[in-house]
Design an enzyme around this catalytic site. Structure first.
Site, short mmCIF file in Angstrom:
data_model
loop_
_atom_site.label_atom_id
_atom_site.label_comp_id
_atom_site.label_asym_id
_atom_site.label_seq_id
_atom_site.Cartn_x
_atom_site.Cartn_y
_atom_site.Cartn_z
N SER A 182 10.66 1.51 -12.84
CA SER A 182 10.96 1.16 -11.44
C SER A 182 11.98 0.04 -11.34
O SER A 182 12.77 0.00 -10.38
CB SER A 182 9.67 0.77 -10.71
N GLY A 223 0.81 -1.21 0.00
CA GLY A 223 0.00 0.00 0.00
C GLY A 223 0.84 1.26 0.00
O GLY A 223 0.56 2.21 -0.74
N GLY A 249 4.28 -7.73 -19.97
CA GLY A 249 3.41 -6.56 -19.90
C GLY A 249 2.20 -6.87 -19.04
O GLY A 249 2.31 -7.55 -18.02
N ASP A 254 3.74 -2.82 -7.56
CA ASP A 254 3.24 -1.65 -6.85
C ASP A 254 3.34 -0.40 -7.72
O ASP A 254 2.45 0.46 -7.69
CB ASP A 254 4.01 -1.45 -5.55
#
Length: 301
Positions: A280, A41, A225, A250
């Site tokens: 990322s 989260g 993907g 995330d």
């Protein structure tokens, strides 16, 4: 800019790199160690905020050094925290093993105070959820809290995203509260019994999720993907050599939420998520690897 409310967990990531995972009872020498902010989260909130969305994080922390790490991380990214700090518990932590050769990872999470989040806590934040454009949750905090958040959001007409990670048995009716569900290959097999290796597999898994009530399933497929139901495979975006895959999911989910909060189409939002995830993985760590809006826009242009 849209508004996104995220219910989830912060954990301090303790990341160990080595040539291989030790066997039970064995010790191996590592090549590096890093301590940093994590939790699905929290990572998603950082990704979302760095992309420009007004991002709110609902969680619980202890009163310790790891809590200060959480609050500092959110402040730097522009995330607004809505948290209770509990003196009778601790801020969550995660053990992360990273394979030196591939960047792949294995993780153990202990959520600490966030394991105490209740449905009543979510009711206390109902106004925040109802006023958001998008509500996101995962399965690291208690299931009844995630369920209550989805119920409040759905009743208010807020777009709902469930990232069903880690894989778990879901209560009846939970998937029917979801506009988007974003499992990876492992998680979608746990939900549907369908092993996903190809685009055709993902299509069948999405059909099964729709039968369970999901409006728009998305299966994230790593280097391939993400498969968007009704659209097909949205290819991964190559942003450079892979350093570490921790946090890629995330990054995808945070970007998906940010893009949907801006009323982008599902296809545009998934492509934005793939680009964010692609960037990322070119850096080590989780929250520290989340790119800015300018970086994602430059990659897509």
């Amino acid at each position: 800019m849209g508004t996104v409310a995220i219910l989830g967990v912060f954990v301090a990531d303790t990341a160990y790199r080595a040539a291989r995972m030790p066997k039970m009872g064995e010790t191996v020498m590592g090549t590096s160690f890093a301590l940093g902010p994590g939790g699905k989260g929290s990572n998603q909130a950082v990704a979302c905020a760095r992309l420009g969305a007004r991002t709110h994080m609902i969680s619980k922390l202890g009163q310790d050094d790891f809590a200060r790490l959480a609050l500092d991380t959110w402040a730097e990214a522009g995330v607004t925290p809505h948290v209770e700090q509990r003196a009778d518990s601790y801020t969550g932590a995660a053990f992360i093993f990273v394979d030196d050769a591939t960047g792949d990872n294995a993780i153990v999470v202990s959520p600490g105070a966030a394991a105490l989040i209740s449905a009543a806590d979510i009711d206390a934040h109902a106004a925040l959820i109802q006023s958001s454009d998008v509500f996101v949750t995962q399965l690291e905090q208690p299931m009844d809290a995630a369920m209550r958040g989805l119920e409040i959001a759905r009743a208010a007409g807020v777009t709902t995203i469930l990232n069903p990670a880690p894989a778990a048995d879901l209560p009846d009716g939970m998937l029917a509260l979801c506009d988007y569900v974003t499992p990876n290959e492992t998680e979608v097999e746990a939900l549907t019994g369908i092993a996903v290796h190809t685009e055709a597999d993902a299509e069948r898994a999405c059909a099964a999720l729709k039968e369970l009530g999901v409006k728009t399933p998305i299966v994230t497929m790593g280097a391939q993907g993400a498969y968007l139901d009704g659209h097909g495979l949205v290819p991964a975006v190559d942003a450079g050599p892979v350093v570490e895959t921790t946090g890629a999911g995330d990054a995808f989910n945070g970007a998906l939420a940010a893009a949907l909060s801006e009323k982008r189409t599902s296809a545009e939002a998934v492509r934005y998520g793939c680009a964010t995830a692609g960037l990322s993985v070119t850096k080590a760590g989780t929250a520290p690897s989340m790119p800015t809006r300018e970086q994602v826009d430059a990659l897509l242009s």
